[in-house]
Design a protein around this motif. Structure first.
Motif, PDB file in Angstrom:
ATOM      1  N   MET A  16       4.549  -2.804  -4.918  1.00  0.00           N
ATOM      2  CA  MET A  16       3.493  -2.208  -4.536  1.00  0.00           C
ATOM      3  C   MET A  16       2.114  -2.586  -4.971  1.00  0.00           C
ATOM      4  SD  MET A  16       4.920   0.545  -2.866  1.00  0.00           S
ATOM      5  CE  MET A  16       5.831  -0.708  -2.315  1.00  0.00           C
ATOM      6  N   ILE A  17       2.129  -3.075  -6.348  1.00  0.00           N
ATOM      7  CA  ILE A  17       0.692  -3.575  -6.696  1.00  0.00           C
ATOM      8  C   ILE A  17       0.430  -4.868  -5.917  1.00  0.00           C
ATOM      9  CG2 ILE A  17      -0.387  -5.079  -8.510  1.00  0.00           C
ATOM     10  CD1 ILE A  17       1.313  -3.139 -10.485  1.00  0.00           C
ATOM     11  N   ALA A  18       1.289  -5.729  -5.639  1.00  0.00           N
ATOM     12  CA  ALA A  18       0.991  -6.839  -4.556  1.00  0.00           C
ATOM     13  C   ALA A  18       0.550  -6.259  -3.230  1.00  0.00           C
ATOM     14  CB  ALA A  18       2.246  -7.793  -4.638  1.00  0.00           C
ATOM     15  N   THR A  19       1.117  -5.299  -2.609  1.00  0.00           N
ATOM     16  CA  THR A  19       0.707  -4.855  -1.433  1.00  0.00           C
ATOM     17  C   THR A  19      -0.691  -4.389  -1.310  1.00  0.00           C
ATOM     18  OG1 THR A  19       3.119  -4.250  -0.793  1.00  0.00           O
ATOM     19  CG2 THR A  19       1.356  -3.245   0.466  1.00  0.00           C
ATOM     20  N   LEU A  40      -0.834 -15.058   2.031  1.00  0.00           N
ATOM     21  CA  LEU A  40       0.413 -15.704   2.133  1.00  0.00           C
ATOM     22  C   LEU A  40       1.252 -15.968   0.715  1.00  0.00           C
ATOM     23  CD1 LEU A  40      -0.107 -18.023   5.209  1.00  0.00           C
ATOM     24  CD2 LEU A  40       1.673 -16.003   5.060  1.00  0.00           C
ATOM     25  N   GLY A  41       0.509 -16.372  -0.282  1.00  0.00           N
ATOM     26  CA  GLY A  41       0.995 -16.505  -1.793  1.00  0.00           C
ATOM     27  C   GLY A  41       1.570 -15.397  -2.112  1.00  0.00           C
ATOM     28  N   ILE A  42       0.865 -14.232  -2.121  1.00  0.00           N
ATOM     29  CA  ILE A  42       1.354 -12.967  -2.228  1.00  0.00           C
ATOM     30  C   ILE A  42       2.613 -12.575  -1.580  1.00  0.00           C
ATOM     31  CG2 ILE A  42       1.016 -10.403  -2.650  1.00  0.00           C
ATOM     32  CD1 ILE A  42      -2.146 -11.253  -3.259  1.00  0.00           C
ATOM     33  N   ALA A  43       2.561 -12.863  -0.467  1.00  0.00           N
ATOM     34  CA  ALA A  43       3.515 -12.503   0.425  1.00  0.00           C
ATOM     35  C   ALA A  43       4.684 -13.549   0.179  1.00  0.00           C
ATOM     36  CB  ALA A  43       3.377 -12.721   1.969  1.00  0.00           C
ATOM     37  N   LEU A  44       4.765 -14.498  -0.323  1.00  0.00           N
ATOM     38  CA  LEU A  44       5.776 -15.350  -0.818  1.00  0.00           C
ATOM     39  C   LEU A  44       6.380 -14.965  -2.051  1.00  0.00           C
ATOM     40  CD1 LEU A  44       6.122 -19.280  -0.691  1.00  0.00           C
ATOM     41  CD2 LEU A  44       6.367 -18.341  -2.613  1.00  0.00           C
TER      42      LEU A  44
END
Length: 91
Positions: A16-19, A40-44
């Motif tokens: 949730m925080i990353a989103t 993209l790094g966060i998505a990874l």
């Protein structure tokens, strides 16, 4: 099942925080490669977290974990390369 409620809750909170972080980073910014790379790094990281904790890949044989993580990295790099090529074509 290997997961306990604390692991699931912690993984959910991180997701949730990353989103929210991904959404916040992109607000008011358009066409910047550094922003795309960050998102993209966060998505990874999110993909890895889902695979390791929710799909229980953390307890799979090392070979299968590396295959998945390699695929995830290659996919993110290919998306970033495509985005960079699109920016270059526009400019």
């Amino acid at each position: 099942m290997f997961l306990n409620n604390d692991t699931i809750d912690r993984a959910w909170l991180i997701l949730m925080i990353a989103t929210v972080a991904s959404a916040a980073i992109t607000q008011g910014v358009g066409g910047k490669l550094a922003v795309a790379a960050t998102v993209l790094g966060i998505a990874l990281i999110k993909g890895r977290l889902v695979a390791l904790d929710f799909m229980e890949l953390r307890h799979a044989p090392f070979k299968y974990r590396m295959i998945f993580e390699g695929w995830l990295i290659v996919t993110c790099l290919a998306l970033l390369a495509g985005y960079a090529a699109g920016l270059k074509a526009i400019a």
